[in-house]
Design a protein around this motif. Structure first.
Motif, PDB file in Angstrom:
ATOM      1  N   LYS A 643     -32.218  61.801 -15.284  1.00 36.68           N
ATOM      2  CA  LYS A 643     -31.229  61.722 -14.205  1.00 36.68           C
ATOM      3  C   LYS A 643     -30.015  60.882 -14.598  1.00 36.68           C
ATOM      4  O   LYS A 643     -29.003  60.891 -13.892  1.00 36.68           O
ATOM      5  N   ILE A 649     -28.161  66.813 -16.496  1.00 40.54           N
ATOM      6  CA  ILE A 649     -27.926  67.163 -15.087  1.00 40.54           C
ATOM      7  C   ILE A 649     -27.208  68.508 -14.983  1.00 40.54           C
ATOM      8  O   ILE A 649     -27.601  69.382 -14.194  1.00 40.54           O
ATOM      9  N   GLY A 653     -30.343  70.816 -14.574  1.00 39.73           N
ATOM     10  CA  GLY A 653     -30.455  70.758 -13.130  1.00 39.73           C
ATOM     11  C   GLY A 653     -29.555  71.745 -12.414  1.00 39.73           C
ATOM     12  O   GLY A 653     -30.015  72.612 -11.656  1.00 39.73           O
ATOM     13  N   LEU A 941     -29.614  64.151  -6.730  1.00 41.08           N
ATOM     14  CA  LEU A 941     -30.446  64.384  -7.909  1.00 41.08           C
ATOM     15  C   LEU A 941     -31.884  64.721  -7.538  1.00 41.08           C
ATOM     16  O   LEU A 941     -32.557  65.466  -8.264  1.00 41.08           O
TER      17      LEU A 941
END
Length: 947
Positions: A643, A649, A653, A941
């Motif tokens: 994270k 990310i 993500g 997140l």
């Protein structure tokens, strides 16, 4: 030219031939007939250490400008253009000397006006057109401490035209389109402010080299970038870009004698001068540990560094041997004592040799709750073990064998050959010394190494603690106001017109018949065995392949990862690693979302022993609750560290969120509570059951089929019938039916934008073929529309691209992806410009034809290497076409027209909706602009990562 006499060397694995031209330019050549291509580097022994202290970053900036052309390359009216460029140079000198902000702004406005006028006399970035005509790949350049290197991978039949082009390029530097390129360098500088490892190395080098210009960063200081000097750049070029300070490295399919004749013909005109020798003072001795702290957003870690003599020291073999003994990813002291025993999260040792000094580095990343002081103690303890001689006597021989194996595999690549030659030249190592490194290492006894480490590794090091937190020293270079240049992509210099009319000897493509190249048989137990012959050397690769992965069982993937730390009823985990290492083998298991691989690689002489050993591990693995607890804790720590990484990310993500929404393979993971409840025996039972599932085997090597089958029949015992594969969970891809912004806040200097759009929901051969042309012309590479418009013309970004993505399976979708990384104050301009050219693709018919021609040349000269034949065939099978798709591409390219690409743009790309994935500092970003694009969804997140 008289008879060509090459300098050659005994024990040279790549049979290098060296020749020095009449003007001092050196040629380093290695012949490799695997494919009709030549990987090339042109190296100049001038890097950031040569930068004047008052204009740091100059060598790197010159690297950028070497792509802008000469009085011939890119010149439409050189006489008129030169007058304007001289005005610009003088204006920059005024700008440098002026301190009044208003006057500086006024001068820069004049620079902007004159630059736009000068651009009308130039075919912008024409060098990219030249290399496209050649069919070149990997066109790039890089600057480092004592070198600037210019890279190309060319077809073998274009050697002469390439030498003609490059000799013209290195005759002079023209600072054309300077202020837009300066914008690009500003962006690169700001990117570096977001990279913690660069900040750590900056501080490390400042401490290790306080009175040496190794302490200067390659990108340069912010205040120097804001005040560039044309005259200083010209002076630097004139001083260092001389043939007797340069070398050409070539590896591939060519005749060295012909290369020498052609190099003399084209490069022989360059004039040598006495290049000043770099002088430096001895650095002050480091007697006690020097400690520093660096802050950044990423996870904490520790970096240790020692300073030693330069690359020509007689101690280099000791440092390489020490590095391999400490860390080799298999059985070094760090591998065995720290990583495998789970005493820290990550660690390595690394040796970096340069001309004047070298550095020995050690790195460690802490586990949850672990201090960096503890990491330092653990790393230094491994050095102390060597001082005490607490390592196996045979380890030094095994380390050298491992180095030789890695080199053997690496030097199958032309790029690796050229990189090795470039390194030797730029740091001043004679190639005869380079090829005898392993002999020097073999002459070092265990006691020699112990005494060496005792003498040289004391408290004479620097310790940098990289801590997580806000960096108060961030420097951002703001953009000046500039007018985007009008880039005439259809304009051509007389030199280019003549160049592209020259004929090259045609080459015929070679396509692979997978059925012929891949031999398939069965073992006595009925398992399928696919084999491909290794024509290069006596190394092998063995894979047990299971067509199931995390999507079928999250617990099974976890078990595969856990196996790394385990032993058996006969061997400890450390003893197993040492056994594989002693045999010259690498064993591993790997699981992704869709597959599991059991892997064994190494020297074929140890094949049977290796198979027996890893079969034993898979069937006799012993659970260890303590190691499981540490393993689970490290997973949770790594999740939190992820994270803190902006790259992770965005590329994991946000990308998965765009593909699948909140329920994705990325977010669907075992939660912390479930992980903590798992028992070690549960996982080892899964490991032991693995060979009971359906699988097949792939072998790449030289063993005869009969011998291979005999060994596998003997050692690969499975219980029949095999169990069917576990079914995989399906994650539906979400449609892109409206423009939507997904924003994640992250404190950073830049803002990164990735646009994604889902298209046809299955593999389509025509889209694959047209997409390859669209990528070449529009989206990827230095001559692409995106690069030219977003970076070169407007200076909005350092990195930008667009890509028409082909699925990896026949039932998955095609996607468009487009990226731009820019300063927050440029975000609106950059995204608008990128979106506009995607929607309304600029059509330059000459450029489309050139892109088509370049792709044809690439197909004609590309060869699927033997070790990749099997994997290429498997990839094509997933698409539902078990044939070499390059043949389809070649036939397509022979008949496609610019109108076909325009039609493809209109039907498949225009009017597409996009998901805009944006990572940046919400306090710096224009949120009103983002809302004008579409609905803005702020993602935290926890939503993005699923924990």
């Amino acid at each position: 030219m008289n008879a060509v006499n090459f300098q050659q060397f005994k024990n040279d694995p790549i049979n290098v031939q060296i020749f020095t031209l009449s003007n001092g330019l050196q040629l380093f050549m290695s012949v490799n007939k695997d494919a009709p291509r030549i990987f090339t580097n042109i190296a100049v022994r001038a890097g950031s250490k040569h930068d004047p202290t008052e204009t740091t970053g100059l060598a790197h900036y010159l690297e950028h400008m070497m792509f802008k052309g000469t009085s011939k390359i890119g010149a439409l009216n050189w006489e008129k253009e030169k007058k304007e460029l001289d005005k610009i140079a003088n204006l920059y000198e005024q700008y440098r000397q002026e301190s009044d902000p208003d006057k500086r702004k006024s001068i820069y406005q004049e620079i902007d006006q004159v630059s736009n006028h000068a651009a009308t006399y130039a075919a912008a970035n024409e060098y990219d057109k030249f290399v496209s005509v050649l069919g070149a790949e990997k066109t790039n350049a890089y600057t480092w401490l004592e070198q600037t290197v210019y890279v190309n991978d060319i077809p073998s039949n274009e050697l002469e035209r390439w030498l003609q082009l490059e000799s013209e390029r290195f005759k002079m530097v023209v600072l054309r389109l300077f202020h837009t390129e300066l914008e690009t360098v500003y962006e690169e500088f700001n990117i570096n402010q977001d990279k913690d490892f660069r900040k750590v190395y900056k501080v490390l080098n400042e401490v290790l080299f306080p009175h040496h210009t190794y302490s200067q960063t390659t990108i340069g200081k912010g205040e120097h970038l804001k005040n560039p000097s044309h005259f200083k750049i010209y002076e630097f070029f004139s001083k260092y870009y001389r043939p007797n300070n340069m070398a050409i490295m070539m590896a591939g399919d060519f005749d060295p004698k012909e290369a020498v004749i052609l190099a003399e013909k084209y490069f022989g005109e360059l004039e040598p001068i006495d290049v000043p020798k770099y002088e430096f003072d001895e650095q002050p001795e480091i007697k006690e540990v020097v400690r520093r702290q660096v802050y950044g957003q990423e996870a904490a870690y520790l970096q240790l560094g020692w300073r030693f003599e330069g690359a020509n020291s007689d101690k280099m073999a000791y440092f390489h041997l020490l590095k391999g003994l400490l860390f080799n990813t298999k059985a070094g002291l760090i591998d065995l004592n720290l990583i495998n025993r789970q005493l820290l999260l990550e660690a390595y040792a690394y040796f970096s040799e340069h001309e004047d000094y070298s550095t020995f580095l050690m790195y460690g990343k802490p586990r949850e709750g672990q201090s960096l002081e503890e990491i330092e103690r653990l790393l230094l303890t491994q050095v102390e073990l060597i001082k005490k001689g607490e390592f196996e006597d045979w380890m030094l021989e095994a380390v050298i064998k491992d180095y030789k194996y890695r080199e053997m595999k690496s030097l199958e690549s032309n790029k690796a050959r050229v990189d090795a030659l470039t390194h030797a030249f730029t740091v001043g190592i004679d190639w005869s010394k380079a090829v005898n490194l392993y002999q020097e290492m073999e002459a070092i006894s265990k006691d020699d190494l112990i005494q060496f480490v005792r003498k040289h590794f004391k408290t004479n090091y620097v310790a940098i603690q990289k801590l997580t937190g806000e960096d108060a020293n961030i420097i951002k270079v703001d953009k000046p106001a500039i007018t985007p240049l009008e880039v005439n992509r259809d304009a051509e210099s007389d030199f280019f017109k003549a160049f592209k009319q020259q004929d090259s000897k045609p080459l015929e493509p070679v396509f692979v018949d997978f059925e012929k190249e891949i031999h398939t048989t069965t073992l006595s137990n009925g398992l399928r065995l696919d084999m491909v012959k290794n024509p290069h050397n006596s190394t092998f690769s063995l894979r047990y392949i299971f067509e199931m992965g995390k999507n079928s069982s999250k617990l099974l993937k976890l078990a595969i990862q856990y196996l790394t730390y385990l032993g058996t009823d006969k061997y400890s985990a450390e003893a197993l690693q040492l056994a594989f290492f002693k045999l010259g083998l690498t064993f591993g298991v790997y699981a992704n979302n869709k597959k599991i691989y059991v892997k064994l690689d190494g020297l074929e002489e140890s094949f049977e022993e290796g198979v027996e050993l890893f079969e034993h591990l898979l069937t006799h693995v012993v659970p260890d609750e303590e190691k499981l607890a540490a393993f689970i804790q490290d997973i949770l720590t790594s999740r939190e560290d992820a994270k803190k990484s902006k790259e992770y990310i965005l590329k994991n993500g946000l990308v998965n969120y765009a593909y699948y929404g909140p329920d994705s393979p990325f977010t669907d993971r075992l939660d912390a509570e479930t992980l903590k409840q798992i028992k070690a025996e549960e996982l080892t039972s899964l490991i032991k059951s693995l060979l009971g599932y359906e699988h097949h085997i792939y072998f790449y090597g030289t063993l005869p089929e009969s011998k291979l089958v005999e060994i596998l029949d003997k050692h690969h015992q499975v219980s029949l019938p095999l169990k069917p594969l576990l079914p995989a969970k399906i994650y539906p891809e979400v449609p892109t039916d409206k423009d939507q912004v997904y924003f994640v806040h992250f404190p950073m200097v830049q803002t990164e934008v990735l646009m994604m759009s889902k298209g046809t929901n299955h593999f389509d051969l025509e889209e694959y073929l047209m997409g390859s042309l669209w990528n070449e012309y529009f989206g990827i590479g230095m001559s692409s529309v995106v690069f030219q418009e977003i970076r070169e013309s407007k200076g909005f970004a350092y990195s930008t691209y667009a890509y028409y993505r082909t699925p990896v399976k026949k039932d998955e979708a095609h996607y468009i992806q487009a990226f731009v990384g820019t300063q927050p104050d440029k975000l609106k301009d950059a995204v608008t410009a990128l979106r506009d050219i995607i929607e309304n693709m600029p059509v330059h018919r000459k450029a489309i034809k050139a892109a088509t021609h370049s792709l044809i040349k690439k197909v004609e000269t590309e060869r699927i290497q033997p070790d990749n034949i099997y994997w290429k065939s498997e990839a094509n099978k997933k698409l539902g076409v078990w044939r070499d798709l390059r043949k389809d591409k070649y036939e397509f390219l022979k008949k496609v027209t610019p109108d076909d690409l325009v039609k493809f743009q209109q039907e498949k790309i225009k009017h597409r909706k996009f998901a805009y994935l944006i990572l940046g500092d919400k306090e710096q970003v224009d949120m009103d602009f983002l809302n004008s694009i579409g609905e803005v969804k702020m993602l935290d997140l926890e939503t993005l990562f699923g924990y």
